[in-house]
Design a protein around this motif. Structure first.
Motif, PDB file in Angstrom:
ATOM      1  N   ASP A  56       0.606  -1.141  -0.045  1.00 50.19           N
ATOM      2  CA  ASP A  56      -0.431  -0.149   0.291  1.00 50.19           C
ATOM      3  C   ASP A  56       1.110   1.223  -0.026  1.00 50.19           C
ATOM      4  OD1 ASP A  56      -1.972  -1.569   0.067  1.00 50.19           O
ATOM      5  OD2 ASP A  56      -2.064  -1.651   2.021  1.00 50.19           O
ATOM      6  N   GLY A  57       2.161   1.206  -0.360  1.00 52.50           N
ATOM      7  CA  GLY A  57       2.701   2.328   0.051  1.00 52.50           C
ATOM      8  C   GLY A  57       3.168   2.796   1.559  1.00 52.50           C
ATOM      9  N   ILE A  58       2.927   1.772   2.367  1.00 52.26           N
ATOM     10  CA  ILE A  58       3.107   2.880   3.737  1.00 52.26           C
ATOM     11  C   ILE A  58       4.169   2.172   4.367  1.00 52.26           C
ATOM     12  CG2 ILE A  58       2.730   2.584   6.208  1.00 52.26           C
ATOM     13  CD1 ILE A  58      -0.473   2.036   5.052  1.00 52.26           C
ATOM     14  N   ALA A  59       5.227   3.023   4.584  1.00 57.64           N
ATOM     15  CA  ALA A  59       6.872   2.663   5.018  1.00 57.64           C
ATOM     16  C   ALA A  59       6.702   2.228   6.647  1.00 57.64           C
ATOM     17  CB  ALA A  59       7.653   3.542   4.757  1.00 57.64           C
ATOM     18  N   LYS A  60       7.460   1.400   6.020  1.00 56.02           N
ATOM     19  CA  LYS A  60       7.211  -0.261   7.144  1.00 56.02           C
ATOM     20  C   LYS A  60       8.992   0.448   7.798  1.00 56.02           C
ATOM     21  CE  LYS A  60       3.485  -2.230   6.552  1.00 56.02           C
ATOM     22  NZ  LYS A  60       2.311  -1.877   7.747  1.00 56.02           N
TER      23      LYS A  60
END
Length: 317
Positions: free
Chosen positions: A187-191
């Motif tokens: 989803d393009g969320i930085a982990k």
């Protein structure tokens, strides 16, 4: 002579028992494979390709194939193909006995030499203990700080990957402080982020490279890549992405700029890539090869890299 037929009858009965028992044993094994398969498939649902319609169809197909198997080995081979579908080539299902989670005691060290002010460092693949990782980084870091070094060639052509905790601290003195790259989910969320501070690299709340010579080395950097360059070696390449002081030469990389997660299911290890790499430029890289700035064959890549260094004033004329 009467006992002979009795013995034969017992053998026949025994044989019949085996024949009729086999389907029930296999059914039990099949049920076991289904449970094993579903547990693995649920892990694979986190893969960064697993939000597609293609994966939904593949998942059903692989589940049906697993249901027909009678051994763990056969089921695992099918699930390995499912892993590739869900997470790309960095994903796999392999026996624990393969050693995929083992940490070797000793790793191959980089080779460095300086000629005319140009330091060439060949970074090999690496996976070993933390102390060996520190030694790996020290080998390059010490050479970077040698007097008279005016340019760097980082040769990643034979580096298939391994540990970023060894490779990025090795070159941290050449990078600006701050986040060099992030791992983002589908989803393009930085982990997670890799952050450079001086000659150290920070990841997951840990600091790597604390024993290294501190201080930045402000010189141009030429990176050489090839089709074997993968995984952690691609992270080294992407750490320099977008910097005016760096350029890459050679052939496109293998394409493993992904972050796999590992889980053990019984005697098997399930690895599935759940993240891709977002460079400081905003570009996101996954399982496609990364093209160099300048395409060159293996024989001319190093010469092209050194010509570029000359254009940047190294060695000084």
């Amino acid at each position: 002579m009467r006992p002979r037929p009795i013995v034969l009858a017992l053998l026949v009965v025994g044989a019949l028992c085996v024949v009729f028992a086999l389907p029930f044993l296999n059914r039990g094994e099949r049920g076991s494979q289904v449970e094993f398969g579903e547990e693995v498939l649920q892990i694979l649902d986190a893969g960064f390709h697993a939000d597609t319609e293609e994966w939904k169809a593949d998942r059903e197909r692989y589940a049906a194939l697993v249901e027909r198997t009678t051994t763990r080995e056969d089921a695992a081979q099918i699930l390995h193909q499912a892993a590739l579908s869900a997470g790309g080539p960095h994903s796999q299902v392999v026996p624990l006995s393969s050693g995929i989670l083992d940490t070797p005691d000793v790793g191959e060290m980089p080779a460095t030499h300086i000629e005319g002010g140009v330091l060439t460092a060949v970074l090999p693949p690496f996976r070993a203990t933390d102390s060996q990782a520190e030694k790996y980084a020290q080998t390059v870091n010490t050479a970077l700080h040698e007097p008279g070094v005016c340019g760097i060639v980082l040769d990643l052509r034979t580096n298939t990957g391994g540990s970023t905790t060894a490779m990025l601290p090795a070159v941290a003195s050449l990078l600006p402080d701050g986040v060099s790259q992030e791992f983002v989910d589908r989803d393009g969320i930085a982990k997670e982020a890799l952050e450079i501070r001086g000659s150290t690299m920070h990841q997951s709340g840990k600091t790597f490279g604390t024993s290294l010579l501190q201080g930045k080395v402000d010189v141009p950097v030429a990176l050489i890549t090839g089709p074997m360059t993968g995984s952690a070696a691609e992270q080294v390449l992407l750490a320099f992405r977008g910097l005016d002081t760096a350029a890459s030469f050679g052939a496109p990389t293998f394409g493993l700029a992904t972050g796999p997660e590992y889980e053990q299911v019984e005697d098997y290890v399930v690895a599935v890539s759940t993240t891709r790499t977002k460079a400081r430029t905003g570009e996101v890289f996954g399982d496609d090869p990364i093209a160099p700035d300048v395409l060159a064959d293996s024989d001319s890549a190093e010469a092209s890299a050194k010509e570029w260094l000359v254009s940047r004033g190294c060695p000084t004329q």
